[in-house]
Design an enzyme around this catalytic site. Structure first.
Site: not given
Ligand code: NAD
Ligand code: TYD
Length: 353
Positions: A36, A132-134, A158, A162, A188
């Site tokens: 990381d 991601t589903d996005e 974003y 992905k 998540n």
């Molecule tokens: P996060 O932003 O919390 O964590 C990302 C981590 O990657 C951080 O620890 C950061 O330091 C590290 N990182 C970023 N750039 C880097 C680099 N250049 N080299 C090494 N490390 C680096 O993200 P998250 O929410 O835990 O998501 C993790 C993965 O899951 C991502 O690939 C994201 O696309 C995917 N994902 C997230 C969600 C969600 O709801 N958060 C849902 C589906 C998929």
């Molecule tokens: P987010 O947690 O950023 O996830 P994603 O955009 O990847 O789904 O946002 C979840 C939903 O909440 C999205 O529809 C955007 C909305 N949102 C707000 O309404 N206000 C906020 O300040 C943020 C961060 C998100």
């Protein structure tokens, strides 16, 4: 293979920290290398309980640096990769798309190249790409769900980055026979999530009695999954998924943002001994996100039917556990929100009022 050496990227982030913990605790015979770069989203406090585990190793470094990546593959001889490191926040991708192209696309290709060079055509390796589903875009019809065969149609910088990374993983599988698997998960929530995302940001604002910035009319729909259920799905797919396949992971748990926010306010009122309705008064409708995807909804039947995974928690229960965690870990939140975060918050939300 019991003597695996698994490289987990992004293990100091939100989801990665739960995946690292699950693998460390469940598989003591595996050596786990958490790579990381510790960007603003990476936080070693997320893994501090693992420091003494003999099978845990932390490597600080950047997946965008191909020489460094090739070097650690040679030095450590990783047998498998679970790739989570990414720029992960849609709003930041709107401000700075290039950072997402670098880390999410080039960083992924650097890891694929290093795996290809080290593993050549040897069997018994796996490159697991967490996505991601996005990538599927935005749904507008209530009866529609994203399945593994839904066409990609990413709508934000974003999700476009992905989607590109997913395409590269498949291209490396097809061209170089890299053993790979991809999963695409819904939103998540849970402990350790950086407070730029909806749920932890709103928990923090409710706690500190700051306005709750609801984008647009709050009518957007997301499908929420408890982060530990995602980590379990990754474990199941890592061990039993079919090479070259994609698995969609989701909670069958759709919420309009505004309904979720009202539920969160209610839970917080109860936990903080506030009058019911007090936190909801903080709700403030603000300018919508540019290109805001209306609805995401995952059909997770493939991973359920073929691999026997299912979500373990009802949302109400998971949300309460999550709120309890943030209340019990006020220091974790304070450490994050005391520095650069305030600048981010002011810049991101200044023009939304
Ligand atoms: P996060 O932003 O919390 O964590 C990302 C981590 O990657 C951080 O620890 C950061 O330091 C590290 N990182 C970023 N750039 C880097 C680099 N250049 N080299 C090494 N490390 C680096 O993200 P998250 O929410 O835990 O998501 C993790 C993965 O899951 C991502 O690939 C994201 O696309 C995917 N994902 C997230 C969600 C969600 O709801 N958060 C849902 C589906 C998929
Ligand atoms: P987010 O947690 O950023 O996830 P994603 O955009 O990847 O789904 O946002 C979840 C939903 O909440 C999205 O529809 C955007 C909305 N949102 C707000 O309404 N206000 C906020 O300040 C943020 C961060 C998100």
């Amino acid at each position: 293979m019991t003597n695996k050496k698994i490289l987990i990227t992004g293990g100091a982030g939100f989801i990665g920290s739960h995946v690292v913990r699950l693998f460390i605790e469940k598989y003591p015979s595996y050596q786990i290398y958490n790579l990381d770069m510790l960007t603003y989203a990476g936080n070693l406090a997320n893994n501090s309980d693992l420091n003494d585990k003999p099978n845990y190793h932390f490597i600080k470094g950047d997946i965008n640096d191909s020489d460094f990546i090739d070097g650690i593959f040679n030095d450590f001889g990783f047998t498998d990769v679970i790739h989570l490191a990414a720029e992960s926040h849609v709003d930041r991708s709107i401000t700075d798309p290039l950072a997402f192209i670098k880390t999410n696309i080039i960083g992924t290709v650097n890891l694929l190249n290093a795996s290809r060079k080290l593993w050549k055509t040897e069997p018994n390796h796996l490159f697991y790409h967490v996505s991601t589903d996005e990538v599927y875009g935005s749904l507008h019809n209530e009866n529609e769900f994203f399945t593994e065969t839904t066409s990609y149609d990413p709508q934000s910088p974003y999700s476009a980055s992905k989607a590109a990374s997913d395409h590269f993983v498949r291209a490396f599988h097809n061209t170089y026979k890299i053993p790979c698997v991809i999963s695409n998960c819904s939103n998540n929530y849970g402990p350790n999530q950086f407070p730029e995302k909806l749920i932890p940001l709103f928990i923090n604002n409710i706690l500190t009695k700051k306005p709750l910035p609801v984008y647009g009319k709050g009518e957007n729909v997301r499908d929420w999954l408890y982060v530990k259920d995602h980590a379990i799905a990754i474990d199941v797919i890592f061990h039993n998924g079919k090479l070259g396949e994609t698995y969609n992971i989701g909670g069958f748990n759709e919420w309009h943002n505004i309904e979720l926010i009202h539920l969160l306010c209610k839970v917080m009122d109860k936990k903080l001994n506030r009058k019911e309705g007090e936190s909801a008064q903080l709700i403030s409708y603000v300018t919508d996100r540019a290109g805001h995807d209306l609805r995401y909804a995952i059909d997770a039947q493939k991973v359920m039917n073929e691999l026997g995974w299912k979500p373990s928690l009802q949302f109400e229960e998971g949300l309460e556990i999550t709120v309890d965690w943030y209340l019990a870990n006020a220091e974790w939140m304070q450490n994050i929100t005391s520095g650069e975060y305030q600048k981010y918050y002011d810049e991101m939300y200044a023009n939304r009022a």
